[in-house]
Design an enzyme around this catalytic site. Sequence first.
Site, PDB file in Angstrom:
ATOM      1  N   TYR A  43      50.103  25.098  46.396  1.00 33.27           N
ATOM      2  CA  TYR A  43      50.536  25.537  47.716  1.00 33.27           C
ATOM      3  C   TYR A  43      51.297  24.421  48.445  1.00 33.27           C
ATOM      4  O   TYR A  43      50.813  23.291  48.535  1.00 33.27           O
ATOM      5  CB  TYR A  43      49.310  25.949  48.544  1.00 33.27           C
ATOM      6  CG  TYR A  43      49.625  26.250  49.990  1.00 33.27           C
ATOM      7  CD1 TYR A  43      50.086  27.502  50.371  1.00 33.27           C
ATOM      8  CD2 TYR A  43      49.476  25.273  50.977  1.00 33.27           C
ATOM      9  CE1 TYR A  43      50.385  27.784  51.688  1.00 33.27           C
ATOM     10  CE2 TYR A  43      49.772  25.543  52.297  1.00 33.27           C
ATOM     11  CZ  TYR A  43      50.230  26.803  52.648  1.00 33.27           C
ATOM     12  OH  TYR A  43      50.544  27.073  53.949  1.00 33.27           O
ATOM     13  N   LYS A  76      53.214  36.493  61.103  1.00 30.71           N
ATOM     14  CA  LYS A  76      51.892  36.470  61.751  1.00 30.71           C
ATOM     15  C   LYS A  76      51.925  37.107  63.133  1.00 30.71           C
ATOM     16  O   LYS A  76      50.886  37.489  63.676  1.00 30.71           O
ATOM     17  CB  LYS A  76      51.365  35.035  61.853  1.00 30.71           C
ATOM     18  CG  LYS A  76      51.373  34.272  60.539  1.00 30.71           C
ATOM     19  CD  LYS A  76      50.663  34.990  59.415  1.00 30.71           C
ATOM     20  CE  LYS A  76      50.721  34.192  58.135  1.00 30.71           C
ATOM     21  NZ  LYS A  76      50.157  34.922  56.994  1.00 30.71           N
ATOM     22  N   TYR A 130      56.744  29.513  51.532  1.00 31.52           N
ATOM     23  CA  TYR A 130      56.572  30.946  51.249  1.00 31.52           C
ATOM     24  C   TYR A 130      57.859  31.606  50.743  1.00 31.52           C
ATOM     25  O   TYR A 130      57.994  31.900  49.563  1.00 31.52           O
ATOM     26  CB  TYR A 130      56.067  31.682  52.508  1.00 31.52           C
ATOM     27  CG  TYR A 130      54.701  31.246  52.935  1.00 31.52           C
ATOM     28  CD1 TYR A 130      53.555  31.852  52.410  1.00 31.52           C
ATOM     29  CD2 TYR A 130      54.529  30.226  53.868  1.00 31.52           C
ATOM     30  CE1 TYR A 130      52.292  31.450  52.784  1.00 31.52           C
ATOM     31  CE2 TYR A 130      53.258  29.814  54.251  1.00 31.52           C
ATOM     32  CZ  TYR A 130      52.149  30.424  53.707  1.00 31.52           C
ATOM     33  OH  TYR A 130      50.892  30.012  54.072  1.00 31.52           O
TER      34      TYR A 130
END
Length: 330
Positions: A263, A49, A289
Amino acid sequence: MSDFHLIPRVTITHTPTPLEHLPRLSNDLGCNLYIKRDDCTGLAGGGNKTRKLEYLIADAQKQGADILVTVGGLQSNHARQTAAAAAKFGFQCELVLEDVAGTPKTDYYHNGNMLLDRLLGAKIHELGQNQDASEYVEALLTQLRNAGRKPYFIPMGGSNVLGSLGYVRCANELLQQLEKDNIHIDQIVLASGSAGTQAGLLAGLIAAKSDIPVLGIAVSRSTQDQEQLVTELLKETLTKLGINPDEANVRVFANGNYYGEGYGITTPAMISAVQVCAQLEGILLDPVYTGKAMAGFMDLCNTGVIKPNSNQLFLHTGGSQGLFGYQESF
């Protein structure tokens, strides 16, 4: 691409991030594996990010904002990096964080990214599992504006066109590294969630006329849904770069077979993949992830879908801070 370098950005990322060969893991999997270390971007522990925030922060400054607002799960890596960028550039930060059903809870609310968010000075709005995050965000933005503040909203994962430009830059950086080291890559593999990293990377490769395929291992959606999400954002990003959006049509590949029940919910394969990478290469993946992406990658190698002796590159998008929120799973 002519105007790409004129789009405002701030500099945060430690670049270029390292490109390393993983000999022991390569030997284990029967392919030739490289890793692009975007866990080493530098911002409060790093992660993908950071590259996106270079463009988003510049836009927030341009719009005269004084407070950043974003949304994610309680252990969001994006939220941590946004809080760090806010601190670095003098913004206040409000994080709207959703509880995720099925995640291990012993350390989830207070350790890992949650500890770091608080340390970085962010104000956290913790939502229950049944609260609607987008409704909550709308009300919060209205409340801040009514109080005379100038909030800047960053979407989940920083994954809009502006954020994706960070990975257009990353594609250029990676291609330069591969050329310098004379490495040929057959495929890039990465965790694909809110789509900005995969879409931006593909846009950068297309702009550079590189045909390296990119496979996104989905962390929260079916193959079809993930491919659709990435394709839409890729088309918007190509349009922003002045490239025909139809170039997106045969470039998006995702695999939705490895995220398990949902998730952030652990899978035995993810736990194994994290342990193997740690114990063979000293590299820390994350439970949400990269652990799931690596588990998928390992399975595709073991089942022969990924050809033996092929040259594979794994993009490490960061997130190992999340391990501390998942201690009981390990």
